[in-house]
Write a protein that holds these residues in place. Sequence first.
Motif, PDB file in Angstrom:
ATOM      1  N   THR A  71      16.905  47.129  40.391  1.00 25.09           N
ATOM      2  CA  THR A  71      16.798  47.419  38.959  1.00 25.09           C
ATOM      3  C   THR A  71      15.903  46.414  38.244  1.00 25.09           C
ATOM      4  O   THR A  71      15.851  46.407  37.020  1.00 25.09           O
ATOM      5  N   GLY A  72      15.227  45.559  38.999  1.00 22.16           N
ATOM      6  CA  GLY A  72      14.356  44.553  38.413  1.00 22.16           C
ATOM      7  C   GLY A  72      15.040  43.250  38.056  1.00 22.16           C
ATOM      8  O   GLY A  72      14.388  42.300  37.631  1.00 22.16           O
ATOM      9  N   VAL A  73      16.357  43.163  38.223  1.00 18.27           N
ATOM     10  CA  VAL A  73      17.100  41.958  37.851  1.00 18.27           C
ATOM     11  C   VAL A  73      17.008  40.929  38.975  1.00 18.27           C
ATOM     12  O   VAL A  73      17.320  41.228  40.131  1.00 18.27           O
ATOM     13  N   THR A  74      16.583  39.710  38.607  1.00 16.95           N
ATOM     14  CA  THR A  74      16.490  38.626  39.578  1.00 16.95           C
ATOM     15  C   THR A  74      17.489  37.508  39.301  1.00 16.95           C
ATOM     16  O   THR A  74      17.786  36.717  40.194  1.00 16.95           O
ATOM     17  N   ARG A  75      18.020  37.430  38.088  1.00 14.72           N
ATOM     18  CA  ARG A  75      19.048  36.433  37.733  1.00 14.72           C
ATOM     19  C   ARG A  75      20.064  37.134  36.830  1.00 14.72           C
ATOM     20  O   ARG A  75      19.699  37.936  35.966  1.00 14.72           O
ATOM     21  N   PHE A  76      21.340  36.789  37.003  1.00 17.38           N
ATOM     22  CA  PHE A  76      22.380  37.446  36.218  1.00 17.38           C
ATOM     23  C   PHE A  76      23.520  36.477  35.971  1.00 17.38           C
ATOM     24  O   PHE A  76      23.738  35.527  36.726  1.00 17.38           O
ATOM     25  N   LEU A  77      24.251  36.745  34.883  1.00 16.46           N
ATOM     26  CA  LEU A  77      25.371  35.897  34.489  1.00 16.46           C
ATOM     27  C   LEU A  77      26.668  36.669  34.673  1.00 16.46           C
ATOM     28  O   LEU A  77      26.997  37.552  33.875  1.00 16.46           O
ATOM     29  N   PRO A  78      27.431  36.388  35.742  1.00 16.98           N
ATOM     30  CA  PRO A  78      28.714  37.060  35.931  1.00 16.98           C
ATOM     31  C   PRO A  78      29.635  36.828  34.736  1.00 16.98           C
ATOM     32  O   PRO A  78      29.767  35.699  34.247  1.00 16.98           O
ATOM     33  N   THR A  79      30.252  37.910  34.289  1.00 15.98           N
ATOM     34  CA  THR A  79      31.065  37.897  33.073  1.00 15.98           C
ATOM     35  C   THR A  79      32.493  38.299  33.404  1.00 15.98           C
ATOM     36  O   THR A  79      32.722  39.238  34.162  1.00 15.98           O
ATOM     37  N   LEU A  80      33.444  37.556  32.824  1.00 16.25           N
ATOM     38  CA  LEU A  80      34.868  37.838  32.996  1.00 16.25           C
ATOM     39  C   LEU A  80      35.470  38.153  31.641  1.00 16.25           C
ATOM     40  O   LEU A  80      35.242  37.426  30.666  1.00 16.25           O
ATOM     41  N   ILE A  81      36.248  39.240  31.571  1.00 21.03           N
ATOM     42  CA  ILE A  81      36.833  39.628  30.291  1.00 21.03           C
ATOM     43  C   ILE A  81      38.193  38.959  30.116  1.00 21.03           C
ATOM     44  O   ILE A  81      38.652  38.191  30.963  1.00 21.03           O
ATOM     45  N   THR A  82      38.843  39.270  29.012  1.00 22.77           N
ATOM     46  CA  THR A  82      40.052  38.587  28.576  1.00 22.77           C
ATOM     47  C   THR A  82      41.135  38.552  29.647  1.00 22.77           C
ATOM     48  O   THR A  82      41.501  39.580  30.226  1.00 22.77           O
ATOM     49  N   ALA A  83      41.635  37.341  29.877  1.00 17.87           N
ATOM     50  CA  ALA A  83      42.766  37.086  30.767  1.00 17.87           C
ATOM     51  C   ALA A  83      43.419  35.795  30.280  1.00 17.87           C
ATOM     52  O   ALA A  83      42.785  35.011  29.555  1.00 17.87           O
ATOM     53  N   PRO A  84      44.681  35.538  30.624  1.00 16.32           N
ATOM     54  CA  PRO A  84      45.266  34.243  30.281  1.00 16.32           C
ATOM     55  C   PRO A  84      44.385  33.118  30.806  1.00 16.32           C
ATOM     56  O   PRO A  84      43.752  33.244  31.861  1.00 16.32           O
ATOM     57  N   VAL A  85      44.354  32.003  30.081  1.00 13.92           N
ATOM     58  CA  VAL A  85      43.429  30.931  30.444  1.00 13.92           C
ATOM     59  C   VAL A  85      43.576  30.498  31.896  1.00 13.92           C
ATOM     60  O   VAL A  85      42.563  30.365  32.605  1.00 13.92           O
ATOM     61  N   PRO A  86      44.775  30.289  32.431  1.00 17.35           N
ATOM     62  CA  PRO A  86      44.861  29.894  33.843  1.00 17.35           C
ATOM     63  C   PRO A  86      44.291  30.952  34.785  1.00 17.35           C
ATOM     64  O   PRO A  86      43.676  30.606  35.805  1.00 17.35           O
ATOM     65  N   VAL A  87      44.478  32.216  34.440  1.00 17.60           N
ATOM     66  CA  VAL A  87      43.922  33.289  35.269  1.00 17.60           C
ATOM     67  C   VAL A  87      42.400  33.291  35.166  1.00 17.60           C
ATOM     68  O   VAL A  87      41.694  33.443  36.177  1.00 17.60           O
ATOM     69  N   ALA A  88      41.888  33.102  33.950  1.00 19.83           N
ATOM     70  CA  ALA A  88      40.433  33.062  33.763  1.00 19.83           C
ATOM     71  C   ALA A  88      39.819  31.929  34.575  1.00 19.83           C
ATOM     72  O   ALA A  88      38.743  32.095  35.184  1.00 19.83           O
ATOM     73  N   VAL A  89      40.477  30.781  34.600  1.00 24.64           N
ATOM     74  CA  VAL A  89      39.972  29.646  35.383  1.00 24.64           C
ATOM     75  C   VAL A  89      39.954  29.993  36.870  1.00 24.64           C
ATOM     76  O   VAL A  89      38.974  29.729  37.572  1.00 24.64           O
ATOM     77  N   ARG A  90      41.015  30.625  37.360  1.00 22.86           N
ATOM     78  CA  ARG A  90      41.057  31.005  38.775  1.00 22.86           C
ATOM     79  C   ARG A  90      39.981  32.025  39.096  1.00 22.86           C
ATOM     80  O   ARG A  90      39.272  31.911  40.107  1.00 22.86           O
ATOM     81  N   GLN A  91      39.826  33.036  38.234  1.00 25.76           N
ATOM     82  CA  GLN A  91      38.809  34.046  38.468  1.00 25.76           C
ATOM     83  C   GLN A  91      37.414  33.432  38.464  1.00 25.76           C
ATOM     84  O   GLN A  91      36.564  33.777  39.301  1.00 25.76           O
ATOM     85  N   ALA A  92      37.181  32.523  37.521  1.00 26.43           N
ATOM     86  CA  ALA A  92      35.872  31.875  37.450  1.00 26.43           C
ATOM     87  C   ALA A  92      35.595  31.071  38.708  1.00 26.43           C
ATOM     88  O   ALA A  92      34.479  31.098  39.248  1.00 26.43           O
ATOM     89  N   ARG A  93      36.586  30.367  39.200  1.00 24.22           N
ATOM     90  CA  ARG A  93      36.395  29.601  40.431  1.00 24.22           C
ATOM     91  C   ARG A  93      36.083  30.525  41.601  1.00 24.22           C
ATOM     92  O   ARG A  93      35.248  30.203  42.461  1.00 24.22           O
ATOM     93  N   ASP A  94      36.738  31.678  41.645  1.00 28.26           N
ATOM     94  CA  ASP A  94      36.463  32.643  42.721  1.00 28.26           C
ATOM     95  C   ASP A  94      35.024  33.151  42.635  1.00 28.26           C
ATOM     96  O   ASP A  94      34.336  33.293  43.663  1.00 28.26           O
ATOM     97  N   VAL A  95      34.567  33.441  41.422  1.00 23.55           N
ATOM     98  CA  VAL A  95      33.181  33.900  41.242  1.00 23.55           C
ATOM     99  C   VAL A  95      32.208  32.821  41.693  1.00 23.55           C
ATOM    100  O   VAL A  95      31.232  33.093  42.428  1.00 23.55           O
TER     101      VAL A  95
END
Length: 397
Positions: A84-108
């Motif tokens: 699709t022409g994309v060479t760089r992208f910013l993975p985005t995570l939607i609303t989750a409890p802060v501890p869950v968001a931190v875990r998801q971000a670490r997984d990404v």
Amino acid sequence: MDTVVAAPRALLGRTITGPAGVRIRAGRIEEVVPGDPPAGAEVLTGGLLTAGLVDVQVNGAVGIDFAEVDAAGMLAVARALPRTGVTRFLPTLITAPVPVAVRQARDVLTAAAALPEGSGAKPLGIHLEGPFLSPKRPGVHDPSLMVEPGPAQLDELLSDELLRTSLRMVTLAPEQPFGLEAVRRLAEAGVLVAVGHSDATGEQTRAAAEAGARMVTHLFNAQRPLGHREPGVPGVALVDDRFTLGLIADLAHVGPDVCRLVFNAAGHRVALVTDAVAAAGMPPGRYQLGGADVVLTEDGVPRSPEGTIAGSALTLDRAVRNIVSVGVDVAAALSAATVIPADVIGEPTLGRLAPGAVADLVWWTDDLRPRRVWVDGEVVYDADQDARRPLEAATVA
């Protein structure tokens, strides 16, 4: 050894000119070569050469939801996006409890670090779209998981070393308690702060800019609307040059006439984004977004089971074509997918054909479809050799 890639037309700065080429050495652009190509150059016949596209809002694609990603899933997305022409992208995570968001971000981030060299598009870090949002403007986010961006919540985010060094963008509602303090703290930490999922008035939106906010997440969507007396988030964003305007140009989130209006008013500050979810590049069916079900139907717009639009199945090359189709200049549309998102995310070596820039390139056909894509000077997609079905979003009715 240097390589010169030359084309009859190229996007240099924010202007299409040509003929021109770029000299590549060790994954970087060494020199822009105007005029006829030098001997030994790789001469592209027809079409247009630009920098690689930069998408700063990607929740997932090709069946992968970044809220539940592993190394194999990240590799699938990285391989698909160059089509699709994309060479760089910013993975985005939607609303989750802060501890869950931190875990998801670490997984990404762990999955991103495991990508082999030459695998395709490259992740840029993390964008947290929540949980510091307004329950009055939730969109598809779960209001029960939204929290105020108080000191303890920010401490929890910023105390995680891996996340702190990779947190590139946070979308929040600045009118919430502690909102402006959060904008200041995050901006001082080098994080791009975007106003989104917000019921902020025009005055509150302007106060967010004063505190350091520099972007608006998906303009017009999930925010206090534009009024002729109360400008809301869009009204201030359209006239305040401090804001870059994220725009989902699938022509469903924002209609064609309003997309044209946005470019007429502030085209030099528009960053096209996909807000793509796992359904992008997939057939109609049921997919995930932040662990919740979304349904992609034949109209090409993912929705929650209740009917709320849930991200998009858009691709960034299609967004460019859509914007051109409503009457926007080709150079302006391509700039909105290259240099403008690169600049707002603080990546001055991306999104441009210029000496010192990363050699991420796209060779486009005359009808603006990616024909060949380079990442760090290496070809990662060639439509003439790749027999796989190109990643395409369904047509929006």
